[in-house]
Motif scaffolding. Sequence first.
Motif, short mmCIF file in Angstrom:
data_model
loop_
_atom_site.label_atom_id
_atom_site.label_comp_id
_atom_site.label_asym_id
_atom_site.label_seq_id
_atom_site.Cartn_x
_atom_site.Cartn_y
_atom_site.Cartn_z
N HIS A 161 0.88 -1.13 0.19
CA HIS A 161 0.02 -0.17 0.03
C HIS A 161 0.68 1.36 0.08
O HIS A 161 0.66 2.07 -0.67
CB HIS A 161 -1.01 0.01 1.16
N PHE A 162 2.07 1.34 0.87
CA PHE A 162 2.91 2.35 0.85
C PHE A 162 3.55 2.49 -0.60
O PHE A 162 3.56 3.62 -1.26
CB PHE A 162 4.02 2.01 1.90
N ALA A 163 4.03 1.26 -0.95
CA ALA A 163 4.57 1.36 -2.44
C ALA A 163 3.60 2.02 -3.48
O ALA A 163 4.18 2.73 -4.34
CB ALA A 163 5.00 -0.23 -2.98
N ALA A 164 2.35 1.71 -3.37
CA ALA A 164 1.51 2.33 -4.44
C ALA A 164 1.26 3.72 -4.21
O ALA A 164 1.36 4.51 -5.17
CB ALA A 164 -0.17 1.69 -4.24
N ASP A 165 1.38 4.43 -3.02
CA ASP A 165 1.45 5.81 -2.84
C ASP A 165 2.71 6.41 -3.51
O ASP A 165 2.63 7.41 -3.96
CB ASP A 165 1.41 6.00 -1.19
N VAL A 166 4.13 5.52 -3.30
CA VAL A 166 5.23 6.20 -3.91
C VAL A 166 5.09 6.28 -5.28
O VAL A 166 5.26 7.32 -6.04
CB VAL A 166 6.39 5.19 -3.59
N ILE A 167 4.20 5.23 -6.11
CA ILE A 167 4.33 5.09 -7.54
C ILE A 167 3.56 6.33 -7.67
O ILE A 167 3.60 7.11 -9.07
CB ILE A 167 3.59 4.00 -7.93
N ALA A 168 2.27 6.58 -7.09
CA ALA A 168 1.23 7.45 -7.40
C ALA A 168 2.13 9.14 -7.25
O ALA A 168 1.83 9.96 -8.23
CB ALA A 168 0.02 7.60 -6.47
N ASP A 169 2.93 9.01 -6.22
CA ASP A 169 3.56 10.39 -6.22
C ASP A 169 4.49 10.64 -7.45
O ASP A 169 4.49 11.85 -7.99
CB ASP A 169 4.40 10.38 -4.89
N ARG A 170 5.17 9.70 -7.67
CA ARG A 170 6.13 9.74 -8.69
C ARG A 170 5.59 9.89 -10.12
O ARG A 170 5.93 10.98 -10.91
CB ARG A 170 7.02 8.60 -8.73
N PHE A 171 4.27 9.34 -10.54
CA PHE A 171 3.45 9.62 -11.71
C PHE A 171 3.24 10.88 -11.56
O PHE A 171 3.00 11.64 -12.69
CB PHE A 171 2.57 8.59 -11.77
N ALA A 172 2.66 11.59 -10.45
CA ALA A 172 2.19 13.03 -10.36
C ALA A 172 3.31 14.16 -10.18
O ALA A 172 2.97 15.25 -10.29
CB ALA A 172 1.17 13.05 -9.36
N GLY A 173 4.47 13.44 -10.30
CA GLY A 173 5.58 14.48 -10.09
C GLY A 173 5.85 15.11 -8.80
O GLY A 173 6.06 16.37 -8.68
N ARG A 174 5.03 14.47 -7.80
CA ARG A 174 5.05 15.19 -6.40
C ARG A 174 6.32 14.99 -5.80
O ARG A 174 6.53 13.79 -5.79
CB ARG A 174 3.82 14.40 -5.46
N VAL A 175 6.92 15.88 -4.99
CA VAL A 175 7.95 15.50 -4.16
C VAL A 175 7.53 15.48 -2.72
O VAL A 175 6.85 16.36 -2.05
CB VAL A 175 9.12 16.61 -4.26
N THR A 176 7.59 14.15 -2.16
CA THR A 176 6.84 14.07 -1.00
C THR A 176 7.96 13.62 0.44
O THR A 176 9.05 13.10 -0.11
CB THR A 176 5.63 13.12 -1.10
N GLU A 177 7.58 13.40 1.44
CA GLU A 177 8.25 12.70 2.70
C GLU A 177 8.50 11.33 2.34
O GLU A 177 9.58 10.83 2.27
CB GLU A 177 7.28 13.06 3.73
N ARG A 178 7.41 10.62 1.38
CA ARG A 178 7.74 9.40 0.91
C ARG A 178 8.97 9.58 -0.19
O ARG A 178 9.98 8.62 -0.05
CB ARG A 178 6.68 8.71 0.41
N THR A 179 8.79 10.09 -1.19
CA THR A 179 9.62 9.94 -2.26
C THR A 179 11.05 10.62 -1.92
O THR A 179 11.99 10.13 -2.49
CB THR A 179 9.28 10.82 -3.62
N GLU A 180 11.18 11.22 -1.03
CA GLU A 180 12.51 11.97 -0.51
C GLU A 180 13.37 10.80 0.48
O GLU A 180 14.47 11.05 0.81
CB GLU A 180 12.57 13.09 0.20
N LEU A 181 12.66 9.60 1.23
CA LEU A 181 13.34 8.76 1.69
C LEU A 181 14.42 8.23 1.17
O LEU A 181 14.33 7.72 0.11
CB LEU A 181 12.43 7.69 2.19
N GLN A 182 15.51 8.12 2.01
CA GLN A 182 16.75 7.21 1.58
C GLN A 182 16.22 6.03 0.95
O GLN A 182 16.65 5.27 -0.09
CB GLN A 182 17.61 6.84 2.54
N MET A 183 15.40 5.29 1.74
CA MET A 183 14.88 3.97 1.37
C MET A 183 14.23 3.87 0.02
O MET A 183 14.26 2.91 -0.61
CB MET A 183 14.01 3.46 2.56
N VAL A 184 13.70 4.99 -0.22
CA VAL A 184 12.89 5.07 -1.60
C VAL A 184 13.95 5.51 -2.63
O VAL A 184 13.70 4.75 -3.86
CB VAL A 184 11.62 6.06 -1.59
#
Length: 473
Positions: free
Chosen positions: A400-423
């Motif tokens: 579920h978290f991974a799907a949020d990351v994919i949605a963020d990246r497709f939308a071009g959003r820089v979020t707390e999720r996309t900025e994680l080292q883990m991501v």
Amino acid sequence: MEPTIFETHRPAAKIIDESLADTRLSCFWIDDVEGKVETYPALPGDLRVDDAIVGGGFAGLWTAIKLKSENPDRRIVLIEAKRVGWAASGRNGGFCEASISHGEPNAEARWPDEVGILRRLGYENLDAIESFVKEHDLDVDFERNGALAVANEPYQLEWLGESDDPDVETLDAAGVRRRINSPTFLGGDFAPRENANVHPAKLAHELARHAAGLGVEIYEQTPVKQMEGSAEAPIRLTTDRGVVTAERAALCTNAFPSLLKRYRFHTVPVYDYVLMTEPLTDGQLAAIGWEGREGLSDLANQFHYSRLTKDNRILWGGYDAVYHAGGRIRPEYEDRIETHRKLASHFFTTFPQLAGIKFTHRWAGAIDSSTRFCAFFGQAYGGRVQHVAGFTGLGVGATHFAADVIADRFAGRVTERTELQMVREMPLPFPPEPAASIGVNMFRWSFDRADHNRGKRNVFLKAMDAIGFGFDS
Ligand SMILES: Cc1cc2nc3c(=O)[nH]c(=O)nc-3n(C[C@H](O)[C@H](O)[C@H](O)COP(=O)(O)OP(=O)(O)OC[C@H]3O[C@@H](n4cnc5c(N)ncnc54)[C@H](O)[C@@H]3O)c2cc1C
């Protein structure tokens, strides 16, 4: 070398023989929904769409739901090689855990600066799944009953109470046995918000039903054979039934070979084995307690996981993590009676008061092990293609978290999720054969040694820890 409790307290062979005498080689969860859930058509021919998602497991289904909810006017298709939820998503233990990093110790070892934020995001992720299930009234047997990790050997008691999570309560032997009554339990850590039990096959089918209701087109029995694309042109997904041309594609294919060759060595399929008992009688339930219905696991390198189902069966899985040379996924690998017998033996060591109970189902599934044990997020063609895999044995919640990351990246959003080292960081790949087999066998041998030597890690494991290269299930 010291024997483990499972070796010193073996049940009689007759108890194991009788418990497995009539067991079906078949996944309980998938049997349980068969004939009661929707099926979807195969791809009807060539299609031109906005977004294509490959893979009908939790990662693909959540991605489809997120993308369609955010962009109701886009034409979105989900393409599945066989059936929704037939692979790992429909046949797992059904532990929907808060951790998105395959446990806190893994986060501490790899991203010490992010431990707190990963814990918070993990809890938010599981809270969001719980809210979604409630809001849409999904019939998935969701029970947020927490996680109980128990020590079966005296040396494991030292590992309790290590979490900084203020929610975690450390219990002595009496405290653990008041929750679940086993003579092998010496102590434990109870994390009340960490885990929800779900019926995984129901969850996969309910997510598919919800996605279809939003307008996602789902096509089953349609393996994607090839993907072509570039940053400037749409992505072409070739199947035997037609070509899907998509502006964007999300690859959620887990342990199966990635359609992006560059990620083929980033996971290996590792087989994990499971048993399911018949429903317990009231007398059997009274003998084990388990009124809190917690998700149970133990602490050795080779560990077990266990839980009750809604109709009070006990699921019992784990321990052997089997890699087959060549890294293929084959139905015949699911039939490994020596592992199922070993699991049955360990079950009756843990619950001797249940001697005489029968296992109705035994099965296995392929886990997409990555060398860092949690999902990695690849992309290609200027971000038109997003790729996620590598959840190892803890993907029910993390998808579920991974799907949020994919949605963020497709939308071009820089979020707390996309900025994680883990991501942002990629794991080390596995080496090609024969080195992969040699390496995995070395890990398994070393884990077995550690479990017979008070948990002490040998030089090989310490060296692998130092370079961040691991193997787990
Ligand atoms: C036995 C077992 C027990 C587990 N227990 C737990 C647990 O208790 N808790 C937990 O958190 N995790 C557990 N896991 C792991 C968890 O099940 C997975 O991490 C999670 O389900 C991964 O979801 P997914 O969507 O990525 O993968 P999958 O469910 O494997 O879905 C991938 C889908 O992609 C499809 N696909 C692949 N290639 C193509 C292609 N080329 N074209 C079209 N379709 C394709 C496949 O057919 C498959 O349906 C367990 C796994 C196993 C096997």
